[in-house]
Design an enzyme around this catalytic site. Sequence first.
Site, PDB file in Angstrom:
ATOM      1  N   ASP A 516      -1.821  45.261 -70.173  1.00 17.08           N
ATOM      2  CA  ASP A 516      -1.383  44.506 -71.328  1.00 17.08           C
ATOM      3  C   ASP A 516      -0.125  43.769 -70.865  1.00 17.08           C
ATOM      4  O   ASP A 516       0.503  44.185 -69.897  1.00 17.08           O
ATOM      5  CB  ASP A 516      -1.080  45.483 -72.468  1.00 17.08           C
ATOM      6  N   ASP A 712      -2.086  49.377 -78.385  1.00 11.89           N
ATOM      7  CA  ASP A 712      -3.321  49.249 -77.629  1.00 11.89           C
ATOM      8  C   ASP A 712      -4.212  50.475 -77.762  1.00 11.89           C
ATOM      9  O   ASP A 712      -5.128  50.655 -76.971  1.00 11.89           O
ATOM     10  CB  ASP A 712      -3.000  49.011 -76.152  1.00 11.89           C
TER      11      ASP A 712
END
Lengths: 829, 51
Positions: A516, A712
Site C-alpha cells: 500500500d 487495508d
Amino acid sequence: MPATAVGQPCYHCGEAVPQGSDYPIRSGEVTRSACCRGCQAVAQTIIDSGNADYYRLRTDLPKTPEAALDELKALALYDLPEVQEGFVKNEGTLRDASLILEGIVCAACVWLNERHLRQLPGVIAADINFSTHRARVRWDDRRIKLSQILEAIRDIGYHAYPFDTGRQEELFRKERNAAIRRLAIAGLGMMQVMMYALPTYIAGDDGSMPRDIEALMRFASLLLTLPVVFYSAWPFFQGAWRDLRLHRAGMDVPVALGIGAAFAASVYGSFTGSQDVYYDSVVMFVFFLLTGRFLEMNARKRSAEAAETLVKLIPAAAVRLPDYPTARTEEAIGAVRLAPGDFVLVATGAAFPSDARVVEGHSSVDESLLTGESRPIPKHPGSEIIGGSHNLGSPLICRVERTGQDTVVSSIVRLLDRALAEKPHLAQAADRIASSFVLALLVVAAGIATYWAMVDPARAFWITVSVLVVSCPCALGLATPVSLTAALGRLTRIGLLSTRGHALEVLAQASDFVFDKTGTLTDGLFRLREVRILRGDRDNALQLAAALEQGATHPIAAALREAALDGGSDAAGALPHVQHLTYHPGLGVEGEINGQRYRLGAPEFAAPGEDFSLPAGLTLIALADAQGVLAWFGLGDGLRPQCAELVAQLKELGVRLHLYSGDRPENVAALGRQLGIADARGGMHPQDKLEAVRSLQATGAVVAMTGDGVNDAPVLAQAQVSIAVDQGAEAAQAAADMILLSSELVRLADGVRIARKTQRVIRQNLAWSVLYNALAIPAAGMGLVTPWMAGIGMSASSLLVVLNALRLANHPTKAHPTEAPPQTSPKIS
Amino acid sequence: MNILYLLIPISLAIVAIIAAIFLWAVRTGQFEDMEGPAHRILMDDDDPPKS
C-alpha cells in the site's frame, strides 16, 4: 588545574570535555575533569565511597548519566507497601527484591554496584548476575528504604527497576536446575560405567578376566546405572506413559522401550551371569538424549525472553494527579490500580506505567523496547505513548488510555504466544509423520525380533534394542519446532513480530509483495518536502508563507506553519503582521506585509506563466511578490526511509513487487517509477485492491500484502500472508499475520531471508533424518550395530539437527546504519 | 586382582561424593550466572567498611 583543554576526555564517560566547562573531580591529591554535572556527581560518589578502583578495572565506558532530579520523587513510590507487594518478599523486617539493572557494560560495573550496595548501612546482601543484569538485594527495612537503595544506584550512574520475578520465571529456573541435575548424574554415571566397561572390552572373551572380577564390575555398573535410569531418564518414561495412555505413539515410546529393555536385560544378565550387559550403552544414550533436550530448552527460553522483557519494563508505581486539571496534587499509587481516564505525571527518566496520551508538556520518548530502535521519538500533547517506554525529555502529564491486559505490550505478548502455540502446517505434518514413524518402527522392531529369535536367539535381544535405539525421529519431532521457535525469536528481536504460526512458512514462499502506499511506503503525513528559493532566504520565505496562512485551517496551511516553526522562528507569535488579507478560494491568499504585497497559492494564481518542475507527486505552491516568484514549495507525502533499499533487496530475493494505492494515479505512478516498481496502480478502492490480489492469486502467486492494518484489513485478509506496518499503538490491534514494529522497512527483507532459511533448515533436517534412518535401521536390523554404537548414532543425529536449527537464532541481518549492537551468541549454560 | 575388591567400591564412593558436590552446587545457584564469576575473580573483593 580547574579549566581544561578542549578534546580532553571526561574522566567518567570519556566524552570530550567542552571548552570553558569546569566540573572538577577530586581524587586524593589529583584533580580530574568531567564533561558535565552528571558525570562529576557520579564520579565523585564512586571515588568518595572508596571504589576508585572501578576506573582502573573497567573495560568499557559507561553512558553519560543524565542529571535527573525529578526521578527521586518517582523512586519514593517504591517504598509504598502496595507497590512493593508485587516484587518484594517480606521476612519480618528483612526485605528481599529483584532489580533489573540498566547500564551494566562490563564486569567492573557489577563489581562497583555490588560494593556500593553492600556498604550501605542496612543492606544485608547484594548479588548481581552478570549474564542477566539482574540484582538480588536483601535489606533491613528499619535501617534503609528501598528508595534509598535505588537512589544509591542512581548516584553511581546506573538505573535500577524492581520487577516481579513472576511464576513463569521461577518455573523455568526450577526446570533448568532439574535438567542440569539430571544431565550431571547421567554424565557422571556415564564416565564411571565406561571405566568399568573398558577392561571387559579389552579382555574380550579370551578368559583373561576372572569371572568374579567381571561380576564385580557388572554390579558396580548396575549400581551406577540405577540413578541414571530411574532419575535422569525418568522424564522419558513419564512421556512414554503419557503417550500410551492417550493412545499415541510419541518420540519417547521407542526411547523408553530401548532404555527399559536394555537395562532389564543387563540386570538379568548380571544376576545370571549368562548374557552380555549394556550398562554403558544405556548411560551414554541417556546422557546424549538429555544434552539434546537441554539445548532445545535453552532455545525455547531465548525465544520467549524477547517478549517477556517487554512486560517487565512496565513500572510498578505511578504518580497520579487525582484533581487534574484543577489542582496538581500528586498521589503515589501502584500501577495496577490505574484506570483509563486517570491523569499521571511521568517524570524525566521514568517509564510510562500504562498506554497513555499526552495532555501537557513536550518531550521525547525512547520506545526501543518495542521497535528495537533507540532513537528518541518526539511527543506533544495528543501523542500516544506506549506503556513501558521511557520519558527522556521533560516531565509529561498524560491521560491513561489502556491498562493491564489491554496495553500494547500485553497484546503483543499474547500475539507472540499465539504464534508460538499455533503449529504451522509443516510442524503438524512433521508431528503426524513422526507418530506414524514410531508406530512403523515398533512393528519393524517386532518383526526383526521374531526373525532373529528364530535364526539366532542369542543375538535377537540386543539387535532389537539396537533397532529401537538407533532410529531417530528427532529431526521430525524435535528439530522442526526448535527451528520455528528459534526463527520466531530472531524475528521478534529485529522488530518483525509474527502473530500467526503459519506466517513464517508462507512468507518464505511469497512470490509477490503488494504494498500500500500511504502509511506503508510513505509516512502518510502531509508535509513540506521541497523548497526552491529564487530570491531571498529560506527562513524569510517560510515566515512570509506561514504569516499569510496564519488563519487558515487546510492541510497546506498547517504544513507551512509547521515548517516555519521547525525552520527556527520560535513561535507563531513572532510571525510578521499581515494587512489586507484576502482569500481567493481554491487558488490562494493575498496580503500585505511591511508594505509589500504577497501572493501565496497555486502557480496559476501566484505566478501565472511561470513554470517550475518539482518531483512528481507533490502539490506545488508558489510565493510571489510584485516582482515575481520568491519561492516554490512542494508539499506532500514523504517516502519512508529505506524504501529504495527494501525494494532493491526484495528484488534481489526474486520477489515481484506491486504498488496498489487509493491515492491519485499520477502520484502512485511517479512513486512506482522512483522506486522501480513497474506494477504501480493508483485510485484503487479497497474492493479494487481485493480484486487485484485475487487475480494475482489466480495466476498461482503467493501474495504477501503489506499495508496499514486498519484501512487495508480486507486485502490483508485476502493475501496469504499479511504484514502490518503500523507504528506504535495501533500495531497490536492490526489483524495481520505479521507486524513490523521496527521503523526500518528493510527488516521485511530480513524477514523473508530468515523465513527462507528456516524452511531450508527444516528441509535439511528432514533430509538428514530420512537418510540416517534409511541407513541405520537396516544396518541395525542385520545385526551390524551394537547397542552402544546405536546410542552414539542416535544422539549424534539428534544433536546435529538441534544445533542446525539453533543457527537460525543468530541469523545475521544485513548491516544497517541504525543496527543495534549484535546480539550475544547463545549461551549453552 | 583382589585389590579390585577394594578399589571398585572406593571408586563408587568417589563418584557418589562428586555427585553430591555437584548437586549442592546446582542447589546453591552456582550455574545461574556463567559469566560473572570469570570476571569477578579479577576484582578486589575486600568489602570496604560500612560507612
